[in-house]
Scaffold this motif. Structure first.
Motif, short mmCIF file in Angstrom:
data_model
loop_
_atom_site.label_atom_id
_atom_site.label_comp_id
_atom_site.label_asym_id
_atom_site.label_seq_id
_atom_site.Cartn_x
_atom_site.Cartn_y
_atom_site.Cartn_z
N UNK A 61 28.36 29.94 36.95
CA UNK A 61 29.41 30.92 37.18
C UNK A 61 28.88 32.33 36.92
N UNK A 62 29.15 33.29 37.82
CA UNK A 62 28.59 34.64 37.68
C UNK A 62 29.16 35.45 36.54
N UNK A 63 30.35 35.10 36.04
CA UNK A 63 30.97 35.92 35.00
C UNK A 63 30.95 35.25 33.62
N UNK A 64 30.17 34.20 33.49
CA UNK A 64 30.02 33.54 32.19
C UNK A 64 29.24 34.45 31.24
N UNK A 65 29.67 34.57 29.97
CA UNK A 65 28.88 35.34 28.99
C UNK A 65 27.57 34.62 28.69
N UNK A 66 26.54 34.91 29.49
CA UNK A 66 25.27 34.18 29.41
C UNK A 66 24.63 34.30 28.04
N UNK A 67 24.84 35.44 27.36
CA UNK A 67 24.24 35.61 26.05
C UNK A 67 24.71 34.54 25.08
N UNK A 68 25.99 34.13 25.18
CA UNK A 68 26.51 33.08 24.32
C UNK A 68 25.87 31.74 24.65
N UNK A 69 25.70 31.47 25.95
CA UNK A 69 25.06 30.22 26.38
C UNK A 69 23.63 30.15 25.85
N UNK A 70 22.90 31.27 25.95
CA UNK A 70 21.52 31.30 25.46
C UNK A 70 21.45 31.11 23.95
N UNK A 71 22.39 31.71 23.22
CA UNK A 71 22.42 31.56 21.76
C UNK A 71 22.69 30.10 21.39
N UNK A 72 23.69 29.52 22.02
CA UNK A 72 24.03 28.12 21.74
C UNK A 72 22.87 27.20 22.05
N UNK A 84 32.31 48.05 55.86
CA UNK A 84 32.82 48.59 57.13
C UNK A 84 33.93 47.73 57.73
N UNK A 85 34.14 46.55 57.16
CA UNK A 85 35.17 45.66 57.69
C UNK A 85 36.21 45.36 56.61
N UNK A 86 37.44 45.85 56.79
CA UNK A 86 38.49 45.59 55.79
C UNK A 86 38.70 44.09 55.52
N UNK A 87 38.57 43.29 56.58
CA UNK A 87 38.79 41.84 56.43
C UNK A 87 37.70 41.24 55.52
N UNK A 88 36.44 41.59 55.79
CA UNK A 88 35.34 41.08 54.98
C UNK A 88 35.43 41.59 53.55
N UNK A 89 35.82 42.86 53.39
CA UNK A 89 35.93 43.44 52.05
C UNK A 89 37.01 42.72 51.24
N UNK A 90 38.16 42.51 51.87
CA UNK A 90 39.25 41.80 51.18
C UNK A 90 38.82 40.38 50.84
N UNK A 91 38.14 39.73 51.79
CA UNK A 91 37.67 38.36 51.55
C UNK A 91 36.70 38.32 50.37
N UNK A 92 35.75 39.28 50.32
CA UNK A 92 34.77 39.32 49.24
C UNK A 92 35.45 39.54 47.89
N UNK A 93 36.44 40.45 47.86
CA UNK A 93 37.17 40.70 46.61
C UNK A 93 37.94 39.47 46.17
N UNK A 115 37.29 36.34 46.89
CA UNK A 115 36.34 35.32 46.44
C UNK A 115 35.88 35.61 45.02
N UNK A 116 35.56 36.88 44.73
CA UNK A 116 35.13 37.26 43.38
C UNK A 116 36.22 37.00 42.35
N UNK A 117 37.45 37.29 42.72
CA UNK A 117 38.58 37.05 41.80
C UNK A 117 38.75 35.56 41.56
N UNK A 176 36.02 34.35 39.34
CA UNK A 176 36.24 34.80 37.96
C UNK A 176 37.27 33.91 37.26
N UNK A 177 38.39 33.66 37.94
CA UNK A 177 39.43 32.81 37.34
C UNK A 177 38.94 31.37 37.16
N UNK A 178 38.14 30.89 38.12
CA UNK A 178 37.59 29.54 38.00
C UNK A 178 36.68 29.44 36.79
N UNK A 179 35.85 30.47 36.60
CA UNK A 179 34.96 30.48 35.44
C UNK A 179 35.73 30.51 34.14
#
Length: 208
Positions: A114-125, A163-172, A174-176, A179-182
């Motif tokens: 997951x891209x938003x996992x606090x990796x520093x905690x994983x490395x410490x553990x 340059x594409x509102x549809x792609x921009x909205x889709x990317x946002x 997906x990131x959200x 993030x919630x999945x993580x």
């Protein structure tokens, strides 16, 4: 602020970043493992935007794997020193260490994807657990590409997305969702850790 965010300005920044050389792309992702306040997503996107999807991905993957493994090795070597107590003696960290020793490396593998996992905690553990060094390196080597490639793809197609509102909205969106999945997975993992540790304590009490 929005007036400044133009394609020409973004391309100028990309060209200036590219002049720093590919070594900087590796170093930034390497040092992010030590300094989690650095925006990994921005660094990975910048690498992909400057060097293309393939090389941007390779540079980011190499840097973040080496950085995470270096943190792991330092914690394995010095983690039990008194000066490291502010990191290692947190209740949640100690619980995760016990649980990882019980369950193995699979939960850490999932978190690393997951891209938003606090990796520093994983490395410490991982560094303070009984996981073998070669197993953790292999886990980083396999798990990190999942996270890095998704962000690299975003950076390599940045102009098209902006340059594409549809792609921009889709990317946002997906990131959200990611993030919630993580966060949902982290919460699920924390609850499972608490449940398993309570069972162990109960068994200990029952055996007395």
């Amino acid at each position: 602020m929005l007036d400044w965010l133009t394609f020409d300005n973004i391309e100028n920044i990309t060209e200036q970043y590219k002049l720093l050389g590919p070594i900087m792309g590796v170093l930034l992702t390497f040092f992010e493992a030590f300094m989690p306040f650095l925006p990994l997503v921005v660094i990975v996107v910048a690498n992909a935007s400057a060097y293309g999807l393939f090389w941007g991905f390779i540079l980011s993957w190499l840097g973040t794997v080496l950085g995470s493994y270096a943190v792991f090795l330092l914690l394995r070597r010095f983690g039990h020193h008194k000066r490291a107590n502010f990191l290692t003696q947190r209740v949640q960290v100690q619980k995760l260490i016990k649980w990882v020793d019980m369950r193995g490396i699979a939960p850490l593998f999932a978190l690393l994807c997951f891209p938003f996992t606090p990796i520093v905690i994983v490395n410490i553990v991982a560094g303070l657990s009984n996981i073998k060094k070669q197993y953790y390196f292999l886990t980083l080597f396999i798990a990190k590409p999942v996270m890095i490639f998704s962000m690299s793809y975003l950076g390599s197609d940045l102009r098209s997305i902006l340059s594409s509102p549809v792609k921009l909205i889709f990317a946002v969106v997906v990131l959200i969702i990611v993030w919630f999945a993580g966060k949902a997975f982290e919460n699920h993992l924390n609850k499972r850790v608490e449940r398993d540790l309570r069972k162990i304590e109960q068994r200990k009490r029952d055996s007395l």
